[in-house]
Write an enzyme that holds these catalytic residues in place. Structure first.
Site, PDB file in Angstrom:
ATOM      1  N   SER A 117       0.820  -1.220   0.000  1.00  0.00           N
ATOM      2  CA  SER A 117       0.000   0.000   0.000  1.00  0.00           C
ATOM      3  C   SER A 117       0.847   1.260   0.000  1.00  0.00           C
ATOM      4  CB  SER A 117      -0.886   0.006   1.242  1.00  0.00           C
ATOM      5  OG  SER A 117      -1.566   1.243   1.349  1.00  0.00           O
ATOM      6  N   TYR A 142      -2.365  -0.388  10.217  1.00  0.00           N
ATOM      7  CA  TYR A 142      -2.611  -0.983   8.891  1.00  0.00           C
ATOM      8  C   TYR A 142      -1.352  -0.821   8.028  1.00  0.00           C
ATOM      9  CZ  TYR A 142      -4.198  -1.011   4.014  1.00  0.00           C
ATOM     10  OH  TYR A 142      -4.314  -1.243   2.663  1.00  0.00           O
ATOM     11  N   LYS A 181     -17.617  -1.661   0.809  1.00  0.00           N
ATOM     12  CA  LYS A 181     -16.629  -1.107   1.738  1.00  0.00           C
ATOM     13  C   LYS A 181     -17.207   0.047   2.562  1.00  0.00           C
ATOM     14  CE  LYS A 181     -12.259  -0.932   0.700  1.00  0.00           C
ATOM     15  NZ  LYS A 181     -10.948  -0.681   0.077  1.00  0.00           N
TER      16      LYS A 181
HETATM   17  N1  LIG Z   1      -8.632  -0.096  -2.174  1.00  0.00           N
HETATM   18  C1  LIG Z   1      -7.525   0.618  -1.988  1.00  0.00           C
HETATM   19  O1  LIG Z   1      -7.517   1.837  -2.240  1.00  0.00           O
HETATM   20  C2  LIG Z   1      -6.250  -0.035  -1.520  1.00  0.00           C
HETATM   21  C3  LIG Z   1      -5.105   0.776  -1.365  1.00  0.00           C
HETATM   22  C4  LIG Z   1      -3.940   0.171  -0.909  1.00  0.00           C
HETATM   23  C5  LIG Z   1      -3.875  -1.187  -0.673  1.00  0.00           C
HETATM   24  N2  LIG Z   1      -5.014  -1.940  -0.814  1.00  0.00           N
HETATM   25  C6  LIG Z   1      -4.922  -3.376  -0.533  1.00  0.00           C
HETATM   26  O2  LIG Z   1      -5.534  -4.107  -1.579  1.00  0.00           O
HETATM   27  C7  LIG Z   1      -6.108  -5.306  -1.075  1.00  0.00           C
HETATM   28  C8  LIG Z   1      -7.563  -5.384  -1.458  1.00  0.00           C
HETATM   29  O3  LIG Z   1      -8.258  -4.289  -0.871  1.00  0.00           O
HETATM   30  P1  LIG Z   1      -9.750  -3.919  -1.241  1.00  0.00           P
HETATM   31  O4  LIG Z   1      -9.828  -2.456  -1.444  1.00  0.00           O
HETATM   32  O5  LIG Z   1     -10.227  -4.808  -2.319  1.00  0.00           O
HETATM   33  O6  LIG Z   1     -10.494  -4.213   0.145  1.00  0.00           O
HETATM   34  P2  LIG Z   1     -11.688  -5.188   0.504  1.00  0.00           P
HETATM   35  O7  LIG Z   1     -11.926  -4.984   1.959  1.00  0.00           O
HETATM   36  O8  LIG Z   1     -12.830  -4.963  -0.415  1.00  0.00           O
HETATM   37  O9  LIG Z   1     -11.089  -6.629   0.231  1.00  0.00           O
HETATM   38  C9  LIG Z   1     -10.357  -7.380   1.163  1.00  0.00           C
HETATM   39  C10 LIG Z   1     -10.889  -8.796   1.115  1.00  0.00           C
HETATM   40  O10 LIG Z   1     -10.068  -9.626   1.933  1.00  0.00           O
HETATM   41  C11 LIG Z   1     -10.897 -10.420   2.762  1.00  0.00           C
HETATM   42  N3  LIG Z   1     -10.121 -10.740   3.964  1.00  0.00           N
HETATM   43  C12 LIG Z   1      -9.624  -9.884   4.868  1.00  0.00           C
HETATM   44  N4  LIG Z   1      -8.876 -10.519   5.776  1.00  0.00           N
HETATM   45  C13 LIG Z   1      -8.934 -11.835   5.453  1.00  0.00           C
HETATM   46  C14 LIG Z   1      -8.363 -13.004   6.012  1.00  0.00           C
HETATM   47  N5  LIG Z   1      -7.565 -12.957   7.096  1.00  0.00           N
HETATM   48  N6  LIG Z   1      -8.607 -14.182   5.414  1.00  0.00           N
HETATM   49  C15 LIG Z   1      -9.405 -14.251   4.320  1.00  0.00           C
HETATM   50  N7  LIG Z   1      -9.957 -13.182   3.741  1.00  0.00           N
HETATM   51  C16 LIG Z   1      -9.727 -11.981   4.299  1.00  0.00           C
HETATM   52  C17 LIG Z   1     -12.133  -9.587   3.013  1.00  0.00           C
HETATM   53  O11 LIG Z   1     -13.268 -10.331   3.397  1.00  0.00           O
HETATM   54  C18 LIG Z   1     -12.308  -8.910   1.660  1.00  0.00           C
HETATM   55  O12 LIG Z   1     -13.097  -9.696   0.794  1.00  0.00           O
HETATM   56  C19 LIG Z   1      -5.889  -5.269   0.435  1.00  0.00           C
HETATM   57  O13 LIG Z   1      -4.726  -6.014   0.745  1.00  0.00           O
HETATM   58  C20 LIG Z   1      -5.655  -3.805   0.713  1.00  0.00           C
HETATM   59  O14 LIG Z   1      -4.897  -3.586   1.887  1.00  0.00           O
HETATM   60  C21 LIG Z   1      -6.192  -1.395  -1.242  1.00  0.00           C
END
Ligand SMILES: NC(=O)c1ccc[n+]([C@@H]2O[C@H](COP(=O)([O-])OP(=O)(O)OC[C@H]3O[C@@H](n4cnc5c(N)ncnc54)[C@H](O)[C@@H]3O)[C@@H](O)[C@H]2O)c1
Length: 312
Positions: A117, A142, A181
Site C-alpha cells: 500500500s 494498517y 466497503k
Molecule cells: N482499495 C484501496 O484503495 C487499496 C489501497 C492500498 C492497498 N489496498 C490493498 O488491496 C487489497 C484489497 O483491498 P480492497 O480495497 O479490495 O479491500 P476489501 O476490503 O474490499 O477486500 C479485502 C478482502 O479480503 C478479505 N479478507 C480480509 N482478511 C482476510 C483473512 N484474514 N482471510 C481471508 N480473507 C480476508 C475480506 O473479506 C475482503 O473480501 C488489500 O490487501 C488492501 O490492503 C487497497
C-alpha cells in the site's frame, strides 16, 4: 496459467481481479480464499471457480491444497479498514496470513503478487512524489502491517533468489465492486453517492489535498502483469497523477450534469496525508506498464458504470 489462487477475492480489488483472470484464462482452475470479513459474495457474480471460505491466517494451507502447485498466487486478503486500530488483530491476520502463504508457496517457488500500500509512505511533505526506495513511515497499524509484508517478501526472495515475489503499493483505488466497503470505499464513490442524492459533496476544508487516484481496471492490469515480472520487486501502482478533491468534484459535476458546490468541513484527523503521488517510472521501465486511465478518463468510465450506461 492453469492453476491460479486469489485471496481476498470477495473484496473490491480481488473480485475485479478474479473475474478478469477468469476472462483471460477460461480454461484455468481458479481457487479463491476469503472469509467475508469485509467482502461480499455479490462481487463474485459469474465466478465459475472454487471458493474456499477461510481466514488466510488460520487456514492449514497444506491440508487444504495438499501439494497442488499453483502457477500464480495473488494475495489481496487483508483487513482494509485503516481505522481498525486493534494492533494485535491487524498484525496477526495481515502479517501471519502472508507468512503462512509464503511457507506454503516456498517449495514450488510459486510466483506471488501481493497487495502492499501507498500507506507505507506515511505522511509525505506537500508535492513529494512517492518512489519505491523512499523509507517507510507507517502512520497507523494498517500501514505497519503492509511494511511487514514488504519485509517478509524481501526476506523470502533474498533466501530464494529466483523466487518472484512482487509487492504492489496500491494508491487510492476506485471503481466498480466497492460499495460493500461503505465508509472505507473510495472518495470518488462517496462523493458520487452524495451528489446523486442532490447533496453538496463534503470534503475537508480547502479541497486542495491531492491524491493519486488509480482506477481498478489499471490496478488489475498491473497486478496480472506483475505475475510475469522478471524478478522479485516492489512497484508503485498508481495513476501517476495527483488530483485534488476539488478537481474530482468538478469532474463528477461534469459527468453527472450537475453544478454542486463543495461543502467544506473541518478535518478531524491528526494524521492525514496531504499529498500522494506515485512515481510510476519503475513499473513502466521494468514491466512496461502505462496506466490507461488518468483520473479524468477513469471517473468518466466509472460514472458511466454507476449510472448503468456501461457494464463493469
Ligand atoms: N482499495 C484501496 O484503495 C487499496 C489501497 C492500498 C492497498 N489496498 C490493498 O488491496 C487489497 C484489497 O483491498 P480492497 O480495497 O479490495 O479491500 P476489501 O476490503 O474490499 O477486500 C479485502 C478482502 O479480503 C478479505 N479478507 C480480509 N482478511 C482476510 C483473512 N484474514 N482471510 C481471508 N480473507 C480476508 C475480506 O473479506 C475482503 O473480501 C488489500 O490487501 C488492501 O490492503 C487497497
Amino acid at each position: 496459467m492453469k492453476n491460479i489462487l486469489v485471496t481476498g477475492a470477495a473484496g473490491f480489488i480481488g473480485s475485479n481481479l478474479t473475474l478478469k483472470l477468469q476472462e483471460l484464462h477460461p480454461e484455468a482452475r481458479i481457487v479463491v480464499v476469503d472469509d467475508f470479513r469485509s467482502g461480499s459474495f455479490k462481487n463474485l457474480q459469474g465466478f465459475k471457480g472454487d471458493f474456499v471460505a477461510a481466514d488466510v491466517s488460520r487456514l492449514d494451507w497444506h491440508k487444504q491444497f495438499k501439494d497442488l502447485a499453483f502457477d500464480a498466487i495473488f494475495h489481496e486478503a487483508s483487513i482494509t479498514d485503516t481505522t481498525e486500530h486493534g494492533q494485535f488483530l491487524q498484525s496477526h491476520d495481515n502479517i501471519e496470513g502472508f507468512r503462512k502463504l509464503l511457507e506454503f508457496a516456498e517449495p514450488h517457488q510459486t510466483p506471488i503478487v501481493y497487495a502492499s500500500s501507498a500507506a507505507t509512505y506515511g505522511i509525505s511533505s506537500t508535492a513529494e512524489v512517492n518512489r519505491e526506495d523512499q523509507p517507510p513511515a507507517p502512520a497507523n497499524v494498517y500501514a505497519f502491517t503492509k511494511v511487514q509484508l514488504d519485509n517478509l517478501g524481501r526476506a523470502a526472495a533474498r533466501k530464494n533468489p529466483s523466487w518472484r515475489i512482487v509487492g504492489l503499493r496500491y494508491f487510492n483505488v476506485y471503481g466498480p465492486r466497492e460499495p460493500h466497503k461503505m465508509a472505507a470505499a473510495s472518495m470518488i464513490f462517496q462523493l458520487y453517492t452524495q451528489m446523486k442524492a442532490g447533496k453538496r459533496p463534503r470534503v475537508f476544508r480547502g479541497g486542495e489535498h491531492k491524491r493519486d487516484f488509480v482506477y481498478v481496471k489499471d490496478v488489475v492490469t498491473l497486478t496480472i502483469r506483475a505475475a510475469s515480472a522478471p524478478k522479485a520487486a516492489i512497484y508503485n501502482c498508481g495513476s501517476g497523477v495527483a488530483f485534488s478533491f476539488n478537481e474530482m468534484i468538478a469532474e463528477l459535476n461534469k459527468n453527472l450534469g450537475t453544478n454542486l458546490e463543495p461543502d467544506y468541513i473541518d478535518n478531524p484527523y491528526a494524521f492525514y496525508q496531504p499529498h500522494t503521488e506515485a512515481d510510476m517510472t519503475k513499473a513502466r521501465v521494468e514491466l512496461g506498464h502505462v496506466p490507461a486511465f488518468p483520473p479524468v478518463l477513469g471517473i468518466a468510465d466509472y460514472v458511466a458504470i454507476l449510472e448503468g450506461k456501461r457494464a463493469a
